[in-house]
Each structure stands twice: as structure tokens, then as C-alpha cells.
Scaffold this motif. Sequence first.
Motif, PDB file in Angstrom:
ATOM      1  N   MET A 106       0.038  46.337 -33.006  1.00 30.15           N
ATOM      2  CA  MET A 106       0.619  45.359 -32.073  1.00 30.15           C
ATOM      3  C   MET A 106      -0.413  44.624 -31.227  1.00 30.15           C
ATOM      4  N   PRO A 107      -1.405  45.299 -30.628  1.00 38.44           N
ATOM      5  CA  PRO A 107      -2.377  44.550 -29.816  1.00 38.44           C
ATOM      6  C   PRO A 107      -3.157  43.527 -30.626  1.00 38.44           C
ATOM      7  N   PHE A 108      -3.397  43.810 -31.893  1.00 38.05           N
ATOM      8  CA  PHE A 108      -4.137  42.886 -32.740  1.00 38.05           C
ATOM      9  C   PHE A 108      -3.280  41.683 -33.132  1.00 38.05           C
ATOM     10  N   ALA A 109      -1.989  41.924 -33.357  1.00 40.41           N
ATOM     11  CA  ALA A 109      -1.073  40.836 -33.688  1.00 40.41           C
ATOM     12  C   ALA A 109      -0.712  40.012 -32.458  1.00 40.41           C
ATOM     13  N   GLY A 110      -0.874  40.586 -31.278  1.00 39.67           N
ATOM     14  CA  GLY A 110      -0.534  39.875 -30.058  1.00 39.67           C
ATOM     15  C   GLY A 110       0.887  40.103 -29.594  1.00 39.67           C
TER      16      GLY A 110
END
Length: 364
Positions: A106-110
Motif C-alpha cells: 500500500m505505501p508504494f502504491a500510494g
Amino acid sequence: MSQPALAALVLAASGLTAAVAWRVGLEAGAVLFLLGLAYGFVFQRSRLCFASAFYGNRVLLRGILLSLAVASVGSAAVVALGWNRPPRLAFGLHTLVGSFVFGFAMPFAGGCMTGTLYRLGTGQPKSLAAFLGILAGNGLGAAYAWPLTEQLMSWGSRFSLVEAVGLWPATLVNLAALAALSWVLRPSGHHVEGEFRPSSLLQATWPAWLGGLVLAALFTVQFAYHSALGIQLPLARFSLWAAQAAGASTDRLSWTAFWGARLPALDPGFHLDAGLVLGSLTAALLAREFVGFGPWRAKDTFVGFLGGLVMGVAVWVAVGCNVSGFFSAVATLRVEGWLYALGLYLGASTGLRALSALVARGIL
């Protein structure tokens, strides 16, 4: 043309689309499309992103917990009236592993699945890249991850709290757990959300509690009419349909045998997903917050796509995203939703630390 004027055009076109769908016999598609519009508006105005909540935003998290409490009572009433029942799927190790991987990405996808869709509606370029990654990942997950998941499901549990203790006692247990979490996770200090005036409902940022209440109401209506809220299943069907149109053979996949194939135009769930994006677009235009998918940054695009790709695969390991695996499961008194929440929290925490370390080192 001003953004509010464009919002009026989007609404008019959406209303016409729903009317045509109803007229040609796609009543469920028309209703879910309208519900999707409402979901998208609520998510965009209240900024209810599950990823942000699990990163540590306690105000958002308590808004989601409030929503779950109200939706739990609503769904229990729907079941008691005999209007619908939640699905029964085996859960176990695959649920925990898949939700951890989903949370890590999730943090990488935003953002989470719904967070990506509503930010796509606001014109965020990274969210567009993440959405394309989610589509690709859903196809890959359905084709290659699902056979392993299906085997793991055969070893999983089908325990039902409702069957064990009864509908309303299970509802009370769910409410007690949600109340306890809301108390433990109450914001420190004297946090006050920004001033909100009902007169600016279409343009002001909604408090999390209001977004949570409206989300719960929409969820209950959808569950009574058709199904619990889900995002990833119609996206996977769309990806496999696109692959089939491009010449790949998807008819014999074990995923297709289990979940079934549908044309996007005939899939009510796909109508809901499309409506969610358009609802967010409408909300962003009314508030003059649409940013037009710019500026593009190559690194953000790549990271967003990769994060979305991993999320798309992970949903077919866990058999659910942050909505169907966590929110809808907990709201319909299914204990696997709590297991999904644990994996999602652990994964999001780990992923956020990993992303922060990469940024600190100048890699991202």
C-alpha cells in the motif's frame, strides 16, 4: 469550462448511463452504478483511505471503526429480515499472508484499493499508475496465485461466529471489539477536526465520523439489495476479459471455474467500480480539486505501478482487499475480517518503514 460545470456534465452523463442500463434490463448494474457514485463522493470528500488509517491516522481509523459498528447492526438486520446472507469462504494462513503482502504494498502504491480508486478520480498520476498495476496484478493473481490459494483454502477454517453464538450475540461481540479498539486508539491530546459547515457539504472536507456514517448507510443498502461491498472481483474479471480479447485463453483457469466470467458491461460490480471513480471525479470537480493527472514523475509512476501490481496479486492470495477482506467481512460479522485486519496492519507498518528507508537512502 469551470470544474463545477464539468461536474454537472459528469453527473448528467452518469444519470443517463444509469437510466439506459435500467431500461435495457441491467437493473442491478444501474443501482450499483449509482451506489458507486455515492461511495466515490463519500471517499473523496471524507478522505477515508484505509491505508492512511492503518499508517497511524487515528481520526480516520476511528471513523472507519464507527462505520463498521453501524454497518454491523445494519447487516445483522438485513440477515434477520432474510434479505441477504454473507458469503462463507475458508480462511487461514493464506488470509494472513495475503493481507500482509497487500498491506506492505500500500505505501508504494500510494493507498489502499478504494484510496487508489478515489484518488484516480481526482486525477492523481501515481494513482493512475497504481490502478493499472492493480488491473495487471488481478489478472496475474487470478491466473497464477489462485491455484495455490485454492489449495490452502481446502485446509482453512469455515468457523462462523453467528452460527456458534447466534446473530445478535455475534453482533454484540463485534460491537464490543470495535468499541474497545475505538477507545484504545482514540487520538492523543485534544485533537479537533477542522470546522465543518453543512452548508458547504459539496466542497468542504467531511469529518471522518460523517464519512463513516454515510459509508455504513450505503453499505447496508447495498447488502440489502444485492451484495456486500467488494472491489477486486470485477477488476479481475475485467483483466481476464481483456486478456481473452487479446488472444489469451482464460476459460479453463481454476479461478474462472470458481468465480465465473462476466462481460464488464454485464457485471454489476464493474458498474459499481466505475461509478466509484466517477463519484470521486464529481466530488473533486465540485471542490475544484481535480489535478488533471500531472505532473508525471517516472520514479513515482514505476513505484506506483509496482505497488499496485503486488496489491492486485495479493488480493487473490488473501481472497479480498481492504474492502472485501476487511471492511465487508467485519461488517457482516465474519471473523476472518479481523484476521485480515491483523495482516493488513502488520504489512502496512512494515511497508511504510521499508518505503521510508528507501526514501532516506535516496533510492526512491
